[in-house]
Design a protein around this motif. Structure first.
Motif, short mmCIF file in Angstrom:
data_model
loop_
_atom_site.label_atom_id
_atom_site.label_comp_id
_atom_site.label_asym_id
_atom_site.label_seq_id
_atom_site.Cartn_x
_atom_site.Cartn_y
_atom_site.Cartn_z
N ALA A 161 0.84 -1.21 0.00
CA ALA A 161 0.00 0.00 0.00
C ALA A 161 0.87 1.25 0.00
O ALA A 161 0.57 2.23 -0.70
N LEU A 162 1.96 1.21 0.77
CA LEU A 162 2.89 2.35 0.81
C LEU A 162 3.51 2.58 -0.56
O LEU A 162 3.55 3.71 -1.05
N SER A 163 3.98 1.52 -1.19
CA SER A 163 4.63 1.71 -2.50
C SER A 163 3.61 2.17 -3.55
O SER A 163 3.92 3.01 -4.39
N LYS A 164 2.40 1.66 -3.47
CA LYS A 164 1.35 2.08 -4.39
C LYS A 164 0.99 3.56 -4.16
O LYS A 164 0.81 4.33 -5.10
N ALA A 165 0.91 3.95 -2.89
CA ALA A 165 0.62 5.35 -2.55
C ALA A 165 1.75 6.27 -3.00
O ALA A 165 1.51 7.38 -3.48
N MET A 166 3.00 5.81 -2.85
CA MET A 166 4.15 6.60 -3.32
C MET A 166 4.06 6.81 -4.83
O MET A 166 4.33 7.91 -5.32
N PHE A 167 3.68 5.76 -5.53
CA PHE A 167 3.55 5.86 -6.99
C PHE A 167 2.46 6.87 -7.36
O PHE A 167 2.67 7.74 -8.21
N ILE A 168 1.33 6.78 -6.69
CA ILE A 168 0.22 7.71 -6.96
C ILE A 168 0.65 9.16 -6.69
O ILE A 168 0.39 10.06 -7.49
N CYS A 169 1.32 9.37 -5.55
CA CYS A 169 1.74 10.73 -5.18
C CYS A 169 2.84 11.26 -6.10
O CYS A 169 2.96 12.47 -6.27
N SER A 170 3.63 10.37 -6.67
CA SER A 170 4.69 10.83 -7.58
C SER A 170 4.11 11.24 -8.94
O SER A 170 4.71 12.03 -9.65
N ARG A 171 2.95 10.70 -9.28
CA ARG A 171 2.34 11.01 -10.56
C ARG A 171 1.44 12.24 -10.50
O ARG A 171 1.27 12.94 -11.50
N MET A 172 0.82 12.49 -9.33
CA MET A 172 -0.13 13.58 -9.20
C MET A 172 -0.12 14.10 -7.77
O MET A 172 0.03 13.32 -6.84
N LYS A 214 -8.02 6.38 -0.21
CA LYS A 214 -7.51 5.24 -0.97
C LYS A 214 -7.13 4.09 -0.05
O LYS A 214 -7.45 2.94 -0.33
N LEU A 215 -6.44 4.42 1.05
CA LEU A 215 -6.00 3.38 1.98
C LEU A 215 -7.21 2.68 2.61
O LEU A 215 -7.18 1.46 2.82
N ARG A 216 -8.26 3.44 2.90
CA ARG A 216 -9.49 2.83 3.43
C ARG A 216 -10.11 1.90 2.39
O ARG A 216 -10.58 0.81 2.73
N ASP A 217 -10.11 2.34 1.13
CA ASP A 217 -10.65 1.50 0.06
C ASP A 217 -9.87 0.19 -0.08
O ASP A 217 -10.43 -0.84 -0.44
N TRP A 218 -8.56 0.27 0.20
CA TRP A 218 -7.71 -0.91 0.12
C TRP A 218 -7.76 -1.74 1.41
O TRP A 218 -7.04 -2.71 1.56
N GLU A 219 -8.62 -1.30 2.36
CA GLU A 219 -8.84 -1.99 3.63
C GLU A 219 -7.55 -2.12 4.46
O GLU A 219 -7.26 -3.16 5.03
N ILE A 220 -6.81 -1.02 4.55
CA ILE A 220 -5.62 -0.94 5.39
C ILE A 220 -6.06 -0.50 6.78
O ILE A 220 -6.91 0.39 6.91
N SER A 221 -5.49 -1.08 7.81
CA SER A 221 -5.88 -0.73 9.19
C SER A 221 -5.55 0.74 9.47
O SER A 221 -4.64 1.32 8.87
N SER A 222 -6.28 1.35 10.40
CA SER A 222 -6.09 2.78 10.65
C SER A 222 -4.70 3.08 11.22
O SER A 222 -4.14 4.14 10.95
N ASP A 223 -4.11 2.16 11.99
CA ASP A 223 -2.74 2.36 12.48
C ASP A 223 -1.75 2.38 11.31
O ASP A 223 -0.86 3.23 11.25
N ASP A 224 -1.93 1.46 10.38
CA ASP A 224 -1.07 1.43 9.20
C ASP A 224 -1.31 2.65 8.31
O ASP A 224 -0.37 3.18 7.72
N GLN A 225 -2.57 3.08 8.23
CA GLN A 225 -2.88 4.29 7.45
C GLN A 225 -2.08 5.48 7.98
O GLN A 225 -1.46 6.22 7.21
N ASP A 226 -2.11 5.65 9.32
CA ASP A 226 -1.38 6.77 9.93
C ASP A 226 0.10 6.67 9.65
O ASP A 226 0.75 7.68 9.32
N GLN A 227 0.63 5.47 9.75
CA GLN A 227 2.07 5.27 9.53
C GLN A 227 2.45 5.54 8.07
O GLN A 227 3.46 6.19 7.79
N ILE A 228 1.62 5.05 7.15
CA ILE A 228 1.89 5.26 5.72
C ILE A 228 1.84 6.75 5.38
O ILE A 228 2.72 7.27 4.69
#
Length: 154
Positions: free
Chosen positions: A6-17, A27-41
């Motif tokens: 999820a982090l690498s995918k988010a990095m890719f998204i942020c690097s493009r736009m 996006k992280l919620r849509d990918w069903e990432i836990s809220s602790d991981d969301q905060d960390q990412i």
């Protein structure tokens, strides 16, 4: 999806736009990432300069004004929905050139007049005013420009 992918995918998204924390968290919620991981990412993305809310806000204001031809009110409303801090919004909004802003509204209203089939000047003024409000321009400025345009038609 794992937090690492999820982090690498988010990095890719942020690097493009340019993205804000709100967009990435969604996006992280849509990918069903836990809220602790969301905060960390999100913190990692901020630390590594993939996300910068000030930079995002400046781009957003400039792009929505120039390309979508939105007024300050509509831009501010949309940024508040994305939970951008008030001080960042007001700083970015203040950077809009006042003359360019008035000219944009004048151009919009001038082209709108050509599409309106209305004989009654009061009804014409009301339609133009509603149009300007829908685009997010301030009442006072809208009425000033509408009055100038209508008096120039007489």
């Amino acid at each position: 999806m794992s937090a690492e992918s999820a982090l690498s995918k988010a990095m890719f998204i942020c690097s493009r736009m340019e993205k804000c924390c709100f967009d990435i968290r969604k996006k992280l919620r849509d990918w069903e990432i836990s809220s602790d991981d969301q905060d960390q990412i999100i913190q990692t993305l901020i630390d590594e300069k993939f996300i910068n809310e000030e930079r995002y806000t400046n781009f957003y204001v400039r792009d929505k004004f120039r390309f979508n031809r939105w007024g300050r009110i509509k831009i501010t409303h949309h940024l508040k929905q994305k939970q951008i801090p008030e001080y960042l919004i007001s700083d970015a909004i203040e950077q809009l050139d006042e003359v360019e802003y008035s000219n944009m509204l004048s151009d919009l209203l001038t082209s709108k007049i050509k599409t309106i089939r209305e004989e009654d000047p009061y009804q014409l003024k009301a339609k133009l005013y509603r149009f300007a409000q829908g685009r997010g321009f301030e009442s006072q400025l809208s009425l000033q420009i509408i009055d100038k345009l209508i008096s120039a038609m007489d």
